[in-house]
Design an enzyme around this catalytic site. Sequence first.
Site, PDB file in Angstrom:
ATOM      1  N   GLU A  40       0.760  -1.144  -0.089  1.00  0.00           N
ATOM      2  CA  GLU A  40      -0.040   0.046  -0.172  1.00  0.00           C
ATOM      3  C   GLU A  40       0.966   1.379   0.001  1.00  0.00           C
ATOM      4  O   GLU A  40       1.975   1.383   0.496  1.00  0.00           O
ATOM      5  CB  GLU A  40      -1.072   0.040   1.215  1.00  0.00           C
ATOM      6  CG  GLU A  40      -1.956  -1.086   1.243  1.00  0.00           C
ATOM      7  CD  GLU A  40      -2.857  -1.004   2.578  1.00  0.00           C
ATOM      8  OE1 GLU A  40      -2.756  -0.021   3.324  1.00  0.00           O
ATOM      9  OE2 GLU A  40      -3.824  -1.690   2.488  1.00  0.00           O
ATOM     10  N   LYS A 193      -1.615  -0.964 -42.205  1.00  0.00           N
ATOM     11  CA  LYS A 193      -1.359  -2.090 -41.501  1.00  0.00           C
ATOM     12  C   LYS A 193      -2.338  -2.830 -40.945  1.00  0.00           C
ATOM     13  O   LYS A 193      -3.565  -2.446 -40.830  1.00  0.00           O
ATOM     14  CB  LYS A 193      -0.389  -1.786 -40.383  1.00  0.00           C
ATOM     15  CG  LYS A 193      -1.087  -1.080 -39.409  1.00  0.00           C
ATOM     16  CD  LYS A 193      -0.149  -0.631 -38.154  1.00  0.00           C
ATOM     17  CE  LYS A 193      -0.952   0.164 -37.177  1.00  0.00           C
ATOM     18  NZ  LYS A 193       0.211   0.910 -36.004  1.00  0.00           N
ATOM     19  N   ASP A 219       5.205   7.940 -34.827  1.00  0.00           N
ATOM     20  CA  ASP A 219       3.953   7.590 -34.125  1.00  0.00           C
ATOM     21  C   ASP A 219       4.041   8.234 -32.884  1.00  0.00           C
ATOM     22  O   ASP A 219       4.716   9.049 -32.380  1.00  0.00           O
ATOM     23  CB  ASP A 219       4.343   6.172 -33.873  1.00  0.00           C
ATOM     24  CG  ASP A 219       2.751   5.544 -34.052  1.00  0.00           C
ATOM     25  OD1 ASP A 219       1.830   6.137 -33.728  1.00  0.00           O
ATOM     26  OD2 ASP A 219       2.646   4.243 -34.343  1.00  0.00           O
ATOM     27  N   THR A 224       6.757  -2.022 -27.981  1.00  0.00           N
ATOM     28  CA  THR A 224       7.597  -3.286 -28.274  1.00  0.00           C
ATOM     29  C   THR A 224       8.653  -2.962 -29.565  1.00  0.00           C
ATOM     30  O   THR A 224       9.422  -3.864 -29.993  1.00  0.00           O
ATOM     31  CB  THR A 224       7.094  -4.482 -28.472  1.00  0.00           C
ATOM     32  OG1 THR A 224       6.097  -4.687 -29.550  1.00  0.00           O
ATOM     33  CG2 THR A 224       6.381  -4.765 -27.210  1.00  0.00           C
ATOM     34  N   ALA A 225       8.211  -1.951 -30.318  1.00  0.00           N
ATOM     35  CA  ALA A 225       8.998  -1.508 -31.529  1.00  0.00           C
ATOM     36  C   ALA A 225       8.522  -2.404 -32.808  1.00  0.00           C
ATOM     37  O   ALA A 225       9.059  -2.340 -33.727  1.00  0.00           O
ATOM     38  CB  ALA A 225      10.421  -1.433 -31.437  1.00  0.00           C
ATOM     39  N   GLY A 226       7.519  -3.313 -32.481  1.00  0.00           N
ATOM     40  CA  GLY A 226       7.304  -4.456 -33.910  1.00  0.00           C
ATOM     41  C   GLY A 226       6.905  -3.779 -35.024  1.00  0.00           C
ATOM     42  O   GLY A 226       7.145  -4.059 -35.965  1.00  0.00           O
ATOM     43  N   THR A 227       5.917  -2.752 -34.587  1.00  0.00           N
ATOM     44  CA  THR A 227       5.159  -2.090 -35.705  1.00  0.00           C
ATOM     45  C   THR A 227       6.026  -1.200 -36.637  1.00  0.00           C
ATOM     46  O   THR A 227       6.096  -1.326 -37.725  1.00  0.00           O
ATOM     47  CB  THR A 227       3.862  -1.341 -35.386  1.00  0.00           C
ATOM     48  OG1 THR A 227       2.928  -2.291 -34.542  1.00  0.00           O
ATOM     49  CG2 THR A 227       3.165  -0.802 -36.246  1.00  0.00           C
TER      50      THR A 227
END
Length: 317
Positions: A40, A193, A219, A224-227
Site C-alpha cells: 500500500e 497495416k 508515431d 515493443t517496436a514491432g510495428t
Amino acid sequence: MSRNMMVFSGTSHPELAVEIANLLGVELGAIKIEKFANSEIYVRFLDSVRGAEVFLIQSLCGDVNETLMELLIMIDAAKRASAASICVVIPHFAYARQDKKSAAREPISAKLVADLLTVAGATRIVTMDLHQGQIQGFFDMPVNHLTALGILADHFASLDLEDPVVVSPDVGRAKVCKKLSGMLGVPLAIMHKDRPEHNAAEITAVIGDVQGKTCIVTDDMIDTAGTITAGAQALLDKGAKAVYLGATHGILSPPARKRISEATVEECVVTNTIAIPEDRTCDKLRVLSVAPMFAAAIKNVYTDGSVSDLFDPDFEF
C-alpha cells in the site's frame, strides 16, 4: 492575498520534474512517498499546501498501475490539505490506447482513468500526445493537450536530410503526420497495416512515393517496436534510401531495444516523457527533452496565459 504556486513530483520520473522545476525557477516541494509492507502507498505533503495552486508531475510509466495509484493518492492528499487548485501534469497518459470498444465486452479504460482522476480531486490536466485527441472529452475539467511535433520537427530539420518524406505508420495517424510534413515542408506517404493480435502488426501497403527517399516514420509511442520496425523494413523493400524513426513516448518494452538495434534504420528519436532505463537504450536511440514545453505550459496556466501560444512555430521556450 498573493497567489502561491507549488510543484511536487511523484516517483515515476523525478528527473523530468527536476528539469521542469529548474526551468520555472522554483524548488520542488517536499513530499513523503512510501510503501507499506503490503505494498500500500503512503503520501504526505511535508510543506503546507493550504490555498496554494498545486502542480503534481507524474508520468504514468514503469509500473503504470502503481504510478497511477500513487498519483490518485497525491491528489487526494492535496485536496484534503485545502489546496486551492490541483493541476495534474501527466507527460505520458497510460491506458490511452483503450479509448473505445473494439470488441464486445471490452472496457474503455481511458475513460475510467479520467473518472478516477476527477473523483480524486484534480482540477486541470496537462498532458502530451494522447493516443487519440478525443480522450480530452472524457474529462469534465480543462485539459491542456500538448504535442511534441514541433520538437521532433526541429530535430529532423536540423539533420538536413536529403529528399525527405514523412511517412504515417497507419491511416489513423495520417492527420498528425500531415501536420509534421507541413512543418518540414515535405511530402507525406501512408502505410496500411493490419493487427492480427495485440503488439503485432503487418504492413500490407504503402501509399505514396518513397522510392529513393529518406523516410521519417513517426508515431505517438514506441512500445515493443514491432510495428514501427516492420514499417521501416517495408519502406526499404519499396526502395526507400534511408529510414528515421520518431515518437513522443518511448515505452520501449522488451524486445524493443533488440528490434531497434537490429533494424536497418539511421536513428530512433523519442522524448523524455517516460523515464528510459539504461537497459532499454541503444546506440541508435536519441532522447529529446520536453521539459521546456511543460515548464512553459505550467507557467501559462499559473499566470492565466494562453497555452495555445506554445503551438506557434515562432514561440521560444
